[in-house]
Design a protein around this motif. Structure first.
Motif, PDB file in Angstrom:
ATOM      1  N   GLY A 197      28.850  17.891  17.568  1.00 11.62           N
ATOM      2  CA  GLY A 197      28.664  17.753  15.996  1.00 11.62           C
ATOM      3  C   GLY A 197      27.629  18.915  15.618  1.00 11.62           C
ATOM      4  O   GLY A 197      27.679  19.548  14.531  1.00 11.62           O
ATOM      5  N   ALA A 198      26.720  19.185  16.801  1.00  7.05           N
ATOM      6  CA  ALA A 198      25.839  20.596  16.367  1.00  7.05           C
ATOM      7  C   ALA A 198      26.688  21.749  16.327  1.00  7.05           C
ATOM      8  O   ALA A 198      26.526  22.727  15.216  1.00  7.05           O
ATOM      9  CB  ALA A 198      24.778  20.639  17.317  1.00  7.05           C
ATOM     10  N   SER A 199      27.610  21.802  17.086  1.00 10.60           N
ATOM     11  CA  SER A 199      28.613  23.070  17.320  1.00 10.60           C
ATOM     12  C   SER A 199      29.292  23.318  15.743  1.00 10.60           C
ATOM     13  O   SER A 199      29.463  24.110  15.174  1.00 10.60           O
ATOM     14  CB  SER A 199      29.489  23.036  18.414  1.00 10.60           C
ATOM     15  N   LEU A 200      29.865  22.101  15.357  1.00 13.59           N
ATOM     16  CA  LEU A 200      30.660  22.019  14.229  1.00 13.59           C
ATOM     17  C   LEU A 200      29.733  22.283  13.008  1.00 13.59           C
ATOM     18  O   LEU A 200      30.403  23.018  12.040  1.00 13.59           O
ATOM     19  CB  LEU A 200      31.158  20.576  14.124  1.00 13.59           C
ATOM     20  N   ALA A 201      28.460  21.916  12.958  1.00  8.74           N
ATOM     21  CA  ALA A 201      27.343  22.081  11.869  1.00  8.74           C
ATOM     22  C   ALA A 201      27.211  23.461  11.584  1.00  8.74           C
ATOM     23  O   ALA A 201      27.286  24.065  10.586  1.00  8.74           O
ATOM     24  CB  ALA A 201      26.225  21.229  12.251  1.00  8.74           C
ATOM     25  N   VAL A 202      27.200  24.198  12.949  1.00  6.60           N
ATOM     26  CA  VAL A 202      27.093  25.622  13.032  1.00  6.60           C
ATOM     27  C   VAL A 202      28.291  26.364  12.344  1.00  6.60           C
ATOM     28  O   VAL A 202      28.213  27.360  11.293  1.00  6.60           O
ATOM     29  CB  VAL A 202      26.719  26.493  14.112  1.00  6.60           C
ATOM     30  N   HIS A 203      29.364  25.922  12.613  1.00 12.76           N
ATOM     31  CA  HIS A 203      30.788  26.546  12.063  1.00 12.76           C
ATOM     32  C   HIS A 203      30.859  26.358  10.468  1.00 12.76           C
ATOM     33  O   HIS A 203      31.182  27.379   9.975  1.00 12.76           O
ATOM     34  CB  HIS A 203      31.674  25.816  12.595  1.00 12.76           C
ATOM     35  N   LYS A 204      30.429  25.214  10.135  1.00  9.67           N
ATOM     36  CA  LYS A 204      30.597  24.771   8.485  1.00  9.67           C
ATOM     37  C   LYS A 204      29.209  25.276   7.889  1.00  9.67           C
ATOM     38  O   LYS A 204      29.101  24.981   6.600  1.00  9.67           O
ATOM     39  CB  LYS A 204      30.779  23.298   8.694  1.00  9.67           C
ATOM     40  N   ASN A 205      28.125  25.927   8.621  1.00  5.39           N
ATOM     41  CA  ASN A 205      26.944  26.292   7.904  1.00  5.39           C
ATOM     42  C   ASN A 205      26.122  25.032   7.417  1.00  5.39           C
ATOM     43  O   ASN A 205      25.704  25.085   6.121  1.00  5.39           O
ATOM     44  CB  ASN A 205      27.248  27.393   6.865  1.00  5.39           C
ATOM     45  N   LYS A 206      26.287  23.951   8.055  1.00  9.62           N
ATOM     46  CA  LYS A 206      25.751  22.557   7.722  1.00  9.62           C
ATOM     47  C   LYS A 206      24.609  22.312   8.453  1.00  9.62           C
ATOM     48  O   LYS A 206      24.063  21.367   8.680  1.00  9.62           O
ATOM     49  CB  LYS A 206      26.662  21.594   7.592  1.00  9.62           C
ATOM     50  N   HIS A 207      24.245  23.383   9.352  1.00  5.74           N
ATOM     51  CA  HIS A 207      22.859  23.157  10.308  1.00  5.74           C
ATOM     52  C   HIS A 207      21.612  23.071   9.656  1.00  5.74           C
ATOM     53  O   HIS A 207      21.533  23.418   8.353  1.00  5.74           O
ATOM     54  CB  HIS A 207      23.043  24.058  11.529  1.00  5.74           C
ATOM     55  N   ILE A 208      20.592  22.472  10.197  1.00  6.96           N
ATOM     56  CA  ILE A 208      19.257  22.370   9.930  1.00  6.96           C
ATOM     57  C   ILE A 208      18.694  23.778   9.507  1.00  6.96           C
ATOM     58  O   ILE A 208      18.897  24.717  10.619  1.00  6.96           O
ATOM     59  CB  ILE A 208      18.363  21.621  10.627  1.00  6.96           C
ATOM     60  N   SER A 209      18.276  24.300   8.481  1.00  5.74           N
ATOM     61  CA  SER A 209      17.463  25.414   8.485  1.00  5.74           C
ATOM     62  C   SER A 209      16.136  25.040   7.482  1.00  5.74           C
ATOM     63  O   SER A 209      16.377  24.554   6.537  1.00  5.74           O
ATOM     64  CB  SER A 209      18.369  26.566   7.730  1.00  5.74           C
ATOM     65  N   ILE A 210      15.309  26.160   8.024  1.00  4.53           N
ATOM     66  CA  ILE A 210      14.093  25.993   7.264  1.00  4.53           C
ATOM     67  C   ILE A 210      13.991  27.363   6.099  1.00  4.53           C
ATOM     68  O   ILE A 210      14.251  28.341   6.968  1.00  4.53           O
ATOM     69  CB  ILE A 210      12.763  25.856   7.889  1.00  4.53           C
ATOM     70  N   ASP A 211      14.174  27.108   4.938  1.00  4.82           N
ATOM     71  CA  ASP A 211      14.111  28.315   3.960  1.00  4.82           C
ATOM     72  C   ASP A 211      13.241  28.382   3.239  1.00  4.82           C
ATOM     73  O   ASP A 211      13.553  28.735   1.925  1.00  4.82           O
ATOM     74  CB  ASP A 211      15.532  28.424   3.346  1.00  4.82           C
ATOM     75  N   VAL A 212      11.814  27.990   3.315  1.00  2.00           N
ATOM     76  CA  VAL A 212      11.021  27.873   2.612  1.00  2.00           C
ATOM     77  C   VAL A 212      10.592  29.269   1.997  1.00  2.00           C
ATOM     78  O   VAL A 212      10.383  29.403   0.626  1.00  2.00           O
ATOM     79  CB  VAL A 212       9.594  27.379   3.047  1.00  2.00           C
TER      80      VAL A 212
END
Length: 164
Positions: A62-77
């Motif tokens: 799931g983590a690998s797929l999240a990166v593919h779909k750009n749905k991973h956790i990111s901190i963009d403050v």
């Protein structure tokens, strides 16, 4: 570059289907364990251990797929306060650094898996532990690959926006 992207799409399809299979097995096995315990007062000795391993596999796929779909956790403050040009450069940099860190994690996971392979330890039913741990180096390697791909794609799109 198109060959690499098609490989990424192929891996995404396989990972997605594998997650469906793993989730199905997890549901059937956990339901079977529950029924077996409550009705027959016994269960598969290795069932809970297998479920834990399937959760590990599902999470890493799931983590690998999240990166593919750009749905991973990111901190963009801070990105909310940046100009679009600076935001693009920071994105390229963070994708590249994340790829490097994921590459190091893949290497460490591979070393860990090899250590388990050499120790010849088994988990259940005489299945070696390292087989279940294979997901660790695979996932980190694919995550590194995908972030590197995103870094290159971001760099290309930034250069085409600057020089049309």
């Amino acid at each position: 570059m198109e060959l690499i992207k098609s490989l990424d799409r192929f891996l995404e399809k396989i990972e997605g289907r594998l997650i469906v299979v793993l989730l199905s097995v997890m549901i059937i096995l956990s339901f079977g364990q529950m029924v077996s315990r409550n009705i027959f007062h016994q269960s598969l000795v290795w069932g809970d251990t297998l479920l834990r391993q399937l959760v590990l596999w599902t999470g890493f796929l799931g983590a690998s797929l999240a990166v593919h779909k750009n749905k991973h956790i990111s901190i963009d403050v801070f990105s909310n306060f940046m100009s679009p040009a600076l935001k693009g450069k920071v994105l390229i940099f963070t994708h590249f650094i994340t790829a490097v860190i994921s590459g190091f994690l893949a290497w460490a996971a591979w070393s860990f898996m090899q250590f388990e392979r050499e120790s010849e330890s088994t988990l259940f039913l005489d299945i070696p532990v390292w087989i279940f741990q294979f997901i660790l180096p695979y996932s980190f390697l694919i995550i590194a690959f995908r972030f590197l791909l995103k870094s290159v794609d971001s760099k290309k799109s930034e250069s085409t926006q600057i020089n049309p």
